[in-house]
Design a protein around this motif. Structure first.
Motif, mmCIF file in Angstrom:
data_model
loop_
_atom_site.group_PDB
_atom_site.id
_atom_site.type_symbol
_atom_site.label_atom_id
_atom_site.label_comp_id
_atom_site.label_asym_id
_atom_site.label_seq_id
_atom_site.Cartn_x
_atom_site.Cartn_y
_atom_site.Cartn_z
ATOM 1 N N GLU A 80 -61.167 -89.704 32.009
ATOM 2 C CA GLU A 80 -61.155 -91.100 30.818
ATOM 3 C C GLU A 80 -61.827 -91.324 30.436
ATOM 4 O OE1 GLU A 80 -60.404 -93.947 34.482
ATOM 5 O OE2 GLU A 80 -58.014 -92.826 34.930
ATOM 6 N N CYS A 81 -63.333 -90.425 30.549
ATOM 7 C CA CYS A 81 -64.614 -91.317 29.818
ATOM 8 C C CYS A 81 -65.242 -90.256 30.288
ATOM 9 C CB CYS A 81 -65.282 -92.331 30.733
ATOM 10 S SG CYS A 81 -65.858 -92.132 32.744
ATOM 11 N N LYS A 82 -65.513 -88.268 30.432
ATOM 12 C CA LYS A 82 -66.002 -87.588 29.971
ATOM 13 C C LYS A 82 -67.299 -87.483 30.592
ATOM 14 C CE LYS A 82 -64.393 -87.779 25.352
ATOM 15 N NZ LYS A 82 -65.045 -87.397 23.781
ATOM 16 N N ALA A 83 -67.022 -88.899 32.058
ATOM 17 C CA ALA A 83 -68.248 -88.634 32.825
ATOM 18 C C ALA A 83 -68.305 -86.987 33.768
ATOM 19 C CB ALA A 83 -68.798 -89.646 33.821
ATOM 20 N N THR A 84 -69.222 -87.240 34.627
ATOM 21 C CA THR A 84 -69.441 -86.074 35.755
ATOM 22 C C THR A 84 -69.701 -86.358 36.852
ATOM 23 O OG1 THR A 84 -70.491 -84.119 34.744
ATOM 24 C CG2 THR A 84 -67.796 -83.734 34.104
ATOM 25 N N ILE A 85 -69.550 -85.277 37.946
ATOM 26 C CA ILE A 85 -70.622 -85.738 38.721
ATOM 27 C C ILE A 85 -71.738 -85.141 38.690
ATOM 28 C CG2 ILE A 85 -71.153 -85.662 41.420
ATOM 29 C CD1 ILE A 85 -68.233 -86.693 41.677
ATOM 30 N N ARG A 86 -72.995 -85.711 38.642
ATOM 31 C CA ARG A 86 -73.820 -84.116 38.409
ATOM 32 C C ARG A 86 -74.437 -83.931 39.283
ATOM 33 N NH1 ARG A 86 -72.503 -82.922 35.230
ATOM 34 N NH2 ARG A 86 -74.515 -81.314 35.179
ATOM 35 N N CYS A 87 -74.640 -85.004 40.290
ATOM 36 C CA CYS A 87 -74.357 -84.575 41.939
ATOM 37 C C CYS A 87 -74.971 -85.336 43.081
ATOM 38 C CB CYS A 87 -76.439 -84.259 42.227
ATOM 39 S SG CYS A 87 -77.922 -85.000 42.042
ATOM 40 N N TYR A 88 -74.841 -85.707 43.925
ATOM 41 C CA TYR A 88 -75.247 -85.957 45.530
ATOM 42 C C TYR A 88 -76.777 -86.306 45.615
ATOM 43 C CZ TYR A 88 -70.277 -85.288 46.007
ATOM 44 O OH TYR A 88 -68.540 -85.735 46.128
ATOM 45 N N LEU B 25 -73.755 -89.635 41.458
ATOM 46 C CA LEU B 25 -74.634 -89.544 40.688
ATOM 47 C C LEU B 25 -73.762 -89.158 38.598
ATOM 48 C CD1 LEU B 25 -77.085 -90.866 38.895
ATOM 49 C CD2 LEU B 25 -78.584 -88.479 39.199
ATOM 50 N N PHE B 26 -72.967 -89.844 38.513
ATOM 51 C CA PHE B 26 -72.193 -89.816 37.013
ATOM 52 C C PHE B 26 -73.173 -90.099 36.561
ATOM 53 C CE2 PHE B 26 -69.084 -90.596 40.110
ATOM 54 C CZ PHE B 26 -68.010 -90.248 39.887
ATOM 55 N N GLY B 27 -72.619 -89.395 34.820
ATOM 56 C CA GLY B 27 -72.605 -89.276 33.821
ATOM 57 C C GLY B 27 -72.125 -88.365 33.007
ATOM 58 N N ARG B 28 -73.189 -88.535 31.211
ATOM 59 C CA ARG B 28 -72.175 -87.575 30.138
ATOM 60 C C ARG B 28 -73.768 -86.425 30.790
ATOM 61 N NH1 ARG B 28 -69.125 -88.759 26.362
ATOM 62 N NH2 ARG B 28 -69.203 -86.902 26.067
ATOM 63 N N ALA B 29 -72.781 -85.218 30.173
ATOM 64 C CA ALA B 29 -74.278 -83.878 30.408
ATOM 65 C C ALA B 29 -74.007 -83.156 29.186
ATOM 66 C CB ALA B 29 -73.972 -83.128 32.070
ATOM 67 N N PHE B 30 -75.025 -82.397 28.713
ATOM 68 C CA PHE B 30 -75.325 -81.225 28.791
ATOM 69 C C PHE B 30 -74.645 -80.293 28.653
ATOM 70 C CE2 PHE B 30 -78.193 -84.458 25.998
ATOM 71 C CZ PHE B 30 -77.958 -84.054 24.560
ATOM 72 N N SER C 125 -66.099 -79.319 43.598
ATOM 73 C CA SER C 125 -65.626 -78.622 42.062
ATOM 74 C C SER C 125 -66.954 -78.335 41.362
ATOM 75 C CB SER C 125 -64.676 -79.682 41.831
ATOM 76 O OG SER C 125 -65.268 -81.058 41.204
ATOM 77 N N GLU C 126 -67.550 -79.019 41.186
ATOM 78 C CA GLU C 126 -68.487 -78.532 40.768
ATOM 79 C C GLU C 126 -69.459 -77.095 41.374
ATOM 80 O OE1 GLU C 126 -70.176 -79.182 36.949
ATOM 81 O OE2 GLU C 126 -68.042 -81.045 36.988
ATOM 82 N N ARG C 127 -69.329 -76.811 42.502
ATOM 83 C CA ARG C 127 -70.271 -75.408 42.885
ATOM 84 C C ARG C 127 -70.381 -74.585 42.026
ATOM 85 N NH1 ARG C 127 -68.233 -76.989 48.429
ATOM 86 N NH2 ARG C 127 -69.732 -79.011 49.326
#
Length: 650
Positions: free
Chosen positions: A610-618, A645-650, A358-360
């Motif tokens: 739910e928490c605005k986190a996205t998968i930054r990468c595998y 790897l999940f997290g908040r991102a700019f 979904s992030e490609r």
């Protein structure tokens, strides 16, 4: 007689006010006279002052006590009226009566009051300015302010302050676009020069393609157009004309509408693959690798300098290959170049990995990314490389004749980095004092500040100039970028402050006393405390060694921060609770989360909501090592397919 008459009038006023004041216990039912019965308080004050000036001095002690009592009673009455909610207009007559009483007792209590009001009015702008200056630290966003808010107070504002104060960029009259100033542009030039050499080593050649792309080109690749449709700026007419009605000035000429609207380049895949069709005929034409340094336009509603603007600078590489393996390897190789450049030039360690489906990138079969960690614990996508498969080759009918004479579809890649890297550079290393630049990327690595001798010391001036010339020559012989700040209209302290804020890694001070002693003074931006005295004969060698050490120091500090900010094997609830309230303005946030994950776009969307986190990468290393095997997804509880790897991102 005049004095007696004035005194009589005074007591007439006093008697009238006393009668009114005795009714203060019935304040709520008091009948208030219309304000029209009274003149303005200002003119009344002047009249009272003149009237009672001549008699105030002749009042007896008894009369003064009587007036003081009346003033107190009237003051009490006014307070009661205020408590009962009397309107300002209805209160004005009572205030005027109180002023009359005070004027009888002491005319100066009225006349000077006007003067005091005038003084207060005159002092208001000055006090306002002083208050603004006092409050400037926490609140002032004015472009002329040179204050940098601490990271711990507001990380987002700190970032914007760094950009403004350190002269990196400025806002423009075009919403969403910025002006990159010379200091910021020289940083981009440093990145460009390093990366351009890597791209050429990779086998790509520089070219340039049109800024305007026919809308019909974007429509040829369905996923691509869906991915960029909402960000496109569209040119619909090819000229302007004066509004015949004269109401709107210039308007788009209705007779100049384009049959096929033009898109301002959001990326160049479609234009370049159109050209590839013309250039590729045989397997001998492959691989074909093109790169361009250009600007692109992607309409943004919420912008942040360098990180997200409608127009930005980048390089975009596009390659065509005869085989799947060749294209896939090319995309991975270029990602490795990006990661190596970030680490060696910018002192920024990154996590290499693949994006979730979904992030490609729109139209890609696989997107590889490098993710950097900022000081507030958020990630920043710092470069991407896309394996396009055969999607663009088929969309634009790009084929080649293989060795057996058969027509084959072409495989493709695209890859790029942008001025987002400047945002990463700022947020990885800088501090509350300003910009911090790794020596290898700094436009100026060493700034030399000569401290001139007295004007009549001709011998000292000659000696200083000779020593300065030799010092600069020695530094340049080591390949260092040097600037001599000999501005005679700026104090030395101001020079030190300016270059420290702009992040210059090393400052060298050289004065008459230093020259006599055969030494100079080193001061590094970070990495070492205090100043260091260095022999003039060793300046070049010492500076080169010190700057190499500083580069390594910044890289190691960033690596430690990255390693310490990756939370391993947390539960979903732990991550959610930590991230749902985490904002960009918060400094030193919870960081990133490496967790077992079953690839599922629907669950990915739920977590983002739910928490605005996205998968930054595998991440590549842990997934290639099979770290996910035998583990359950931290969200669904099903068998994991990746480490994510999940997290908040700019």
């Amino acid at each position: 007689m005049a004095s007696a008459l004035t005194m009589s009038r005074a007591f007439q006023f006093g008697s009238r006010f006393a009668a009114i004041s005795t009714s203060r216990t019935r304040a709520s039912s008091l009948s208030v006279r219309s304000p029209m019965q009274f003149s303005s308080s200002t003119s009344k004050t002047r009249t009272l002052s003149r009237r009672f000036m001549s008699t105030a001095a002749s009042l007896t002690d008894e009369q003064k006590l009587e007036l003081e009592d009346k003033i107190k009673q009237k003051g009490d009455e006014i307070r009661t009226l205020k408590d009962n909610g009397i309107s300002k207009d209805d209160l004005k007559p009572h205030v005027a009566e109180l002023l009359e009483l005070k004027a009888q007792l002491d005319p100066s209590s009225v006349a000077p009051k006007k003067k005091q009001q005038q003084q207060q009015q005159q002092q208001q702008p000055q006090k306002k300015k002083q208050n603004q200056q006092q409050n400037q630290k926490p609140t002032n966003d004015d472009a002329e302010s040179d204050y940098i808010i601490p990271r711990a107070e507001n990380y987002s504002r700190w970032y914007n302050d760094i950009i403004r104060v350190c002269d990196l960029a400025d806002s423009s009259p075009v919403r969403g676009c910025m002006v990159i100033k010379p200091w910021g542009m020289s940083l981009w030039d440093s990145i460009k020069n390093d990366l351009d050499a890597r791209i050429k080593e990779h086998g790509a050649e520089n070219a340039y393609f049109p800024l305007l792309i026919p809308k019909s080109f974007l429509e040829k690749e369905a996923e691509h157009v869906d991915g960029f449709a909402k960000e496109c700026a569209v040119v619909t007419h090819h000229r302007l004309t004066a509004d015949p009605s004269g109401e709107q000035g210039l308007i788009a000429d209705p007779e100049a509408e384009l049959e096929d609207p033009l898109i301002i380049r959001p990326t160049s895949e479609t234009m370049i693959w159109h050209m590839f069709k013309k250039w590729i005929v045989s397997h001998r034409d492959l691989p074909l690798k093109m790169n361009q340094w250009a600007n692109v336009m992607r309409w943004e509603m919420r912008t942040r300098p360098f990180l997200r603007t409608s127009e930005f600078l980048w390089q975009e590489g596009h390659t065509a290959h005869a085989t799947y393996e060749g294209a896939l390897q090319d995309s991975k190789d270029m990602l490795n170049q990006y990661a190596d450049m970030c680490e060696k030039l910018l002192a920024i360690p990154v996590v290499k990995g693949a994006k979730s489906p979904s992030e490609r990138f729109a139209g890609a079969e696989e997107t590889f990314t490098i993710e950097a960690l900022m000081q507030n614990g958020w990630a920043l996508q710092s470069g991407t490389s896309h394996f396009l498969g055969q999607s663009f080759g088929k969309a634009f009918d790009v084929t080649f004749q293989d060795k057996d004479g058969k027509q084959q579809d072409v495989w493709g890649t695209s890859w790029g980095v942008s001025t987002r890297l400047l945002g990463a550079l700022i947020m990885t290393h800088s501090d509350d004092a300003g910009l911090v630049l790794p020596p290898r990327v700094a436009p100026v690595q060493v700034v030399v500040v000569p401290i001139p001798p007295k004007k009549n010391d001709e011998e000292g001036i000659v000696a200083l100039n000779d020593a300065l010339d030799n010092l600069v020559a020695d530094l340049k012989s080591k390949g260092l970028k040097v600037k001599v700040d000999d501005r005679d209209y700026v104090r030395n302290g101001a020079k030190y402050f300016e270059w420290e804020r702009k992040g210059v890694p090393l400052r060298i001070e050289l004065g008459p006393r230093d020259v006599k002693g055969g030494v100079c003074v080193f001061k590094y931006r970070v990495g070492s405390e205090g100043k260091e005295t260095v022999n003039l004969a060793e300046v070049g060698t010492k500076a080169a060694e010190g700057l190499d050490n500083l580069q390594e120091y910044l890289l190691e500090a960033a690596k430690e921060r990255l390693a310490g900010s990756i939370n391993m094997m947390a539960t979903y609830e732990q991550m959610r609770d930590a991230l749902e309230a985490d904002e960009a303005s918060e400094y030193n946030g919870p960081g990133l989360y490496l967790v077992p994950w079953k690839c599922d776009a629907e669950n990915e969307d739920k977590i983002k909501e739910e928490c605005k986190a996205t998968i930054r990468c595998y991440p590549t290393d842990v997934n290639e090592a099979g770290m996910w095997e035998g583990k359950k997804c931290f969200y669904s509880g099903e068998d994991a397919t990746h480490m994510a790897l999940f997290g908040r991102a700019f």
